[in-house]
Design an enzyme around this catalytic site. Structure first.
Site, PDB file in Angstrom:
ATOM      1  N   HIS A 162       0.824  -1.222   0.000  1.00 47.07           N
ATOM      2  CA  HIS A 162       0.000   0.000   0.000  1.00 47.07           C
ATOM      3  C   HIS A 162       0.851   1.262   0.000  1.00 47.07           C
ATOM      4  CE1 HIS A 162      -3.463  -2.564   1.814  1.00 47.07           C
ATOM      5  NE2 HIS A 162      -3.281  -2.794   0.539  1.00 47.07           N
ATOM      6  N   CYS A 170       4.996  13.446  -7.435  1.00 45.23           N
ATOM      7  CA  CYS A 170       4.146  14.442  -8.097  1.00 45.23           C
ATOM      8  C   CYS A 170       2.885  13.762  -8.605  1.00 45.23           C
ATOM      9  CB  CYS A 170       4.905  15.080  -9.257  1.00 45.23           C
ATOM     10  SG  CYS A 170       3.868  16.186 -10.223  1.00 45.23           S
ATOM     11  N   CYS A 198       5.812  20.223  -7.433  1.00 44.55           N
ATOM     12  CA  CYS A 198       6.853  19.442  -8.112  1.00 44.55           C
ATOM     13  C   CYS A 198       7.892  20.383  -8.710  1.00 44.55           C
ATOM     14  CB  CYS A 198       6.201  18.614  -9.222  1.00 44.55           C
ATOM     15  SG  CYS A 198       7.376  17.741 -10.264  1.00 44.55           S
ATOM     16  N   THR A 239      -3.786  -7.928  10.906  1.00 47.67           N
ATOM     17  CA  THR A 239      -4.612  -7.380   9.835  1.00 47.67           C
ATOM     18  C   THR A 239      -6.053  -7.877   9.967  1.00 47.67           C
ATOM     19  OG1 THR A 239      -4.954  -7.195   7.451  1.00 47.67           O
ATOM     20  CG2 THR A 239      -3.859  -9.207   8.221  1.00 47.67           C
ATOM     21  N   ASN A 264      -3.848 -12.398  15.957  1.00 49.47           N
ATOM     22  CA  ASN A 264      -4.713 -11.236  16.080  1.00 49.47           C
ATOM     23  C   ASN A 264      -5.484 -11.336  17.397  1.00 49.47           C
ATOM     24  OD1 ASN A 264      -6.839  -9.245  15.694  1.00 49.47           O
ATOM     25  ND2 ASN A 264      -6.368  -9.354  13.513  1.00 49.47           N
ATOM     26  N   GLN A 266      -8.312 -10.145  17.886  1.00 46.48           N
ATOM     27  CA  GLN A 266      -9.732 -10.125  17.558  1.00 46.48           C
ATOM     28  C   GLN A 266     -10.041 -11.121  16.444  1.00 46.48           C
ATOM     29  OE1 GLN A 266     -11.922  -8.369  19.195  1.00 46.48           O
ATOM     30  NE2 GLN A 266     -10.330  -7.368  20.440  1.00 46.48           N
ATOM     31  N   ALA A 282       0.602  -8.944  18.784  1.00 45.12           N
ATOM     32  CA  ALA A 282       1.793  -9.313  18.008  1.00 45.12           C
ATOM     33  C   ALA A 282       3.078  -9.107  18.809  1.00 45.12           C
ATOM     34  CB  ALA A 282       1.834  -8.490  16.723  1.00 45.12           C
TER      35      ALA A 282
HETATM   36  N1  APR Z   1      -1.335  -7.157  17.642  1.00 40.69           N
HETATM   37  C1  APR Z   1      -1.903  -7.832  16.619  1.00 40.69           C
HETATM   38  N2  APR Z   1      -3.036  -7.403  15.990  1.00 40.69           N
HETATM   39  C2  APR Z   1      -3.606  -6.277  16.449  1.00 40.69           C
HETATM   40  C3  APR Z   1      -3.075  -5.532  17.532  1.00 40.69           C
HETATM   41  C4  APR Z   1      -1.877  -6.033  18.125  1.00 40.69           C
HETATM   42  N3  APR Z   1      -1.291  -5.403  19.133  1.00 40.69           N
HETATM   43  N4  APR Z   1      -3.883  -4.454  17.753  1.00 40.69           N
HETATM   44  C5  APR Z   1      -4.888  -4.525  16.825  1.00 40.69           C
HETATM   45  N5  APR Z   1      -4.721  -5.618  16.058  1.00 40.69           N
HETATM   46  C6  APR Z   1      -5.553  -6.085  14.947  1.00 40.69           C
HETATM   47  C7  APR Z   1      -7.014  -5.694  15.014  1.00 40.69           C
HETATM   48  O1  APR Z   1      -7.758  -6.639  15.740  1.00 40.69           O
HETATM   49  C8  APR Z   1      -7.407  -5.677  13.542  1.00 40.69           C
HETATM   50  O2  APR Z   1      -7.860  -6.956  13.119  1.00 40.69           O
HETATM   51  O3  APR Z   1      -5.047  -5.459  13.798  1.00 40.69           O
HETATM   52  C9  APR Z   1      -6.084  -5.360  12.827  1.00 40.69           C
HETATM   53  C10 APR Z   1      -6.015  -3.958  12.221  1.00 40.69           C
HETATM   54  O4  APR Z   1      -6.957  -3.919  11.189  1.00 40.69           O
HETATM   55  P1  APR Z   1      -7.106  -2.626  10.272  1.00 40.69           P
HETATM   56  O5  APR Z   1      -7.162  -1.443  11.127  1.00 40.69           O
HETATM   57  O6  APR Z   1      -8.233  -2.912   9.356  1.00 40.69           O
HETATM   58  O7  APR Z   1      -5.725  -2.586   9.493  1.00 40.69           O
HETATM   59  P2  APR Z   1      -5.265  -3.417   8.205  1.00 40.69           P
HETATM   60  O8  APR Z   1      -5.855  -4.777   8.185  1.00 40.69           O
HETATM   61  O9  APR Z   1      -3.816  -3.303   8.129  1.00 40.69           O
HETATM   62  O10 APR Z   1      -5.955  -2.517   7.040  1.00 40.69           O
HETATM   63  C11 APR Z   1      -5.720  -2.852   5.717  1.00 40.69           C
HETATM   64  O11 APR Z   1      -6.894  -0.901   4.967  1.00 40.69           O
HETATM   65  O12 APR Z   1      -7.402   1.207   5.470  1.00 40.69           O
HETATM   66  C12 APR Z   1      -6.670   0.448   4.633  1.00 40.69           C
HETATM   67  O13 APR Z   1      -4.690   0.970   3.487  1.00 40.69           O
HETATM   68  C13 APR Z   1      -5.189   0.713   4.759  1.00 40.69           C
HETATM   69  O14 APR Z   1      -3.384  -0.876   4.758  1.00 40.69           O
HETATM   70  C14 APR Z   1      -4.642  -0.587   5.292  1.00 40.69           C
HETATM   71  C15 APR Z   1      -5.675  -1.605   4.867  1.00 40.69           C
END
Ligand code: APR
Length: 314
Positions: A162, A170, A198, A239, A264, A266, A282
């Site tokens: 990303h 630019c 730019c 993620t 994760n 959650q 993590a």
């Molecule tokens: N350790 C592990 N996981 C964690 C922690 C932690 N300490 N804290 C939060 N999380 C988990 C949450 O439970 C959630 O599932 O990390 C995840 C974060 O999810 P998002 O906020 O959706 O982030 P991500 O999955 O990276 O988003 C993907 O979406 O908005 C766009 O471009 C942006 O790259 C991003 C993409």
């Protein structure tokens, strides 16, 4: 279809540590939604098969998301109340149309995020990931994160799907733009800030991130796909597995015979597909996993003096 693995929960006994691990059945229901029996073995006693899969892996792909940087103080996107999207509307800030409509609003917001990322330090999750490459024949690190915390933790090859907050260009001619050395000094939440121009075509400089509706950097995604098709273990950490095409990589890997570890705190859409769901932060799980697989240098991988995993006591 009989499942190979019986589902297990391991509840953590370390102070304040909420880690637990479960082995899901092949076509299992989401372990986080059912209430399996609690197993009181010591925490970080990862299933032996999980540890063996990591220790014996030929090629590991690690897919990281915002959760990996959360413990460094970089807000995630979707965590309720704390995530950026709970405070800011992505359609207002993270699309080419938004930049077209109000470049000062968008540029100011990204300068605030860049400042936060520069102020942050890599956490034990980043360090553990960097250390994994010392032990694995091949590690492909694929991140959705736009910060540089993996690199600052010592990971030398990071595929940014990303883009990056640190690589502006630019918006008209695409020429890359260099930021001044000093740390941005932005108010909390950002402010309206005119983007620089730019030096070649006077076009507006835009953040080097991939906005919603934009394609991923071709080379980066091709590399990530290729690695997912050829790995024997994929670790998805921090993620929400909601944003495609990145969220498709674990499924691609699994379709090519790879095992999946998800880390994760959650539940996510990947729960029912993962070979192992490890529920926890993590910054705690990854150091413990490295210690379980290969032993560890306590200083580097065990923040705040957490007792090492069983391995270290030998
Ligand atoms: N350790 C592990 N996981 C964690 C922690 C932690 N300490 N804290 C939060 N999380 C988990 C949450 O439970 C959630 O599932 O990390 C995840 C974060 O999810 P998002 O906020 O959706 O982030 P991500 O999955 O990276 O988003 C993907 O979406 O908005 C766009 O471009 C942006 O790259 C991003 C993409």
């Amino acid at each position: 279809m009989t499942s190979r693995f019986s589902r297990r929960w391991v509840s953590c006994t370390h102070n304040g540590c909420q880690n637990s691990a479960s082995q899901t059945a092949e076509h299992g229901v989401n372990p986080l939604s059912s209430t399996p029996g609690i197993d009181n073995r010591p925490a970080h006693a990862f299933p032996a098969a999980l540890v063996a899969a990591l220790r014996e892996a030929r090629h590991v792909v690690l897919l990281s998301g915002a959760g990996v940087s959360a413990e460094s103080g970089v807000p995630t996107f979707r965590d309720a109340m704390t995530g950026l999207w709970s405070r800011f509307d992505p359609a207002e800030l993270a699309t080419p149309e938004a930049f077209e409509r109000d470049p000062e609003l968008v540029w100011g917001w990204y300068e605030w995020r860049r400042m936060r990322a520069l102020q942050a330090q890599p956490n034990p999750a980043h360090l553990a990931i960097a250390g994994m490459s010392d032990h694995l024949p091949q590690l492909t690190l694929v991140t959705q994160n736009v910060d540089d915390l993996h690199e600052r933790a010592g990971s030398d090859t990071v595929i940014h799907l990303h883009g990056s907050l640190h690589q502006p260009r630019c918006a008209t001619c695409g020429r890359s733009h260099a930021f001044p050395d000093e740390m941005p000094n932005e108010p909390e939440g950002g402010r309206r800030l005119p983007p620089p121009r730019c030096t070649r075509c006077r076009g507006l400089i835009r953040p080097g991130v991939v906005w919603f509706g934009e394609s991923l950097p071709e080379g980066a995604f091709y590399q990530a796909q290729e690695a997912a098709e050829n790995c024997d273990l994929l670790i998805s950490v921090g993620t929400s597995s909601l944003v495609y095409p990145a969220a498709g990589l674990p499924h691609l890997a699994k379709a090519h015979g790879s095992q999946l570890i998800q880390i994760n705190p959650q539940p996510t859409n990947l729960d029912g597909h993962a070979t192992w769901n490890v529920v926890g932060a993590a910054g705690q799980i990854l150091p413990a996993l490295v210690a379980a697989a290969w032993g560890s240098t306590r200083a580097q991988y065990h923040p705040g003096g957490l007792p090492a995993c069983a391995d270290d006591s030998q």
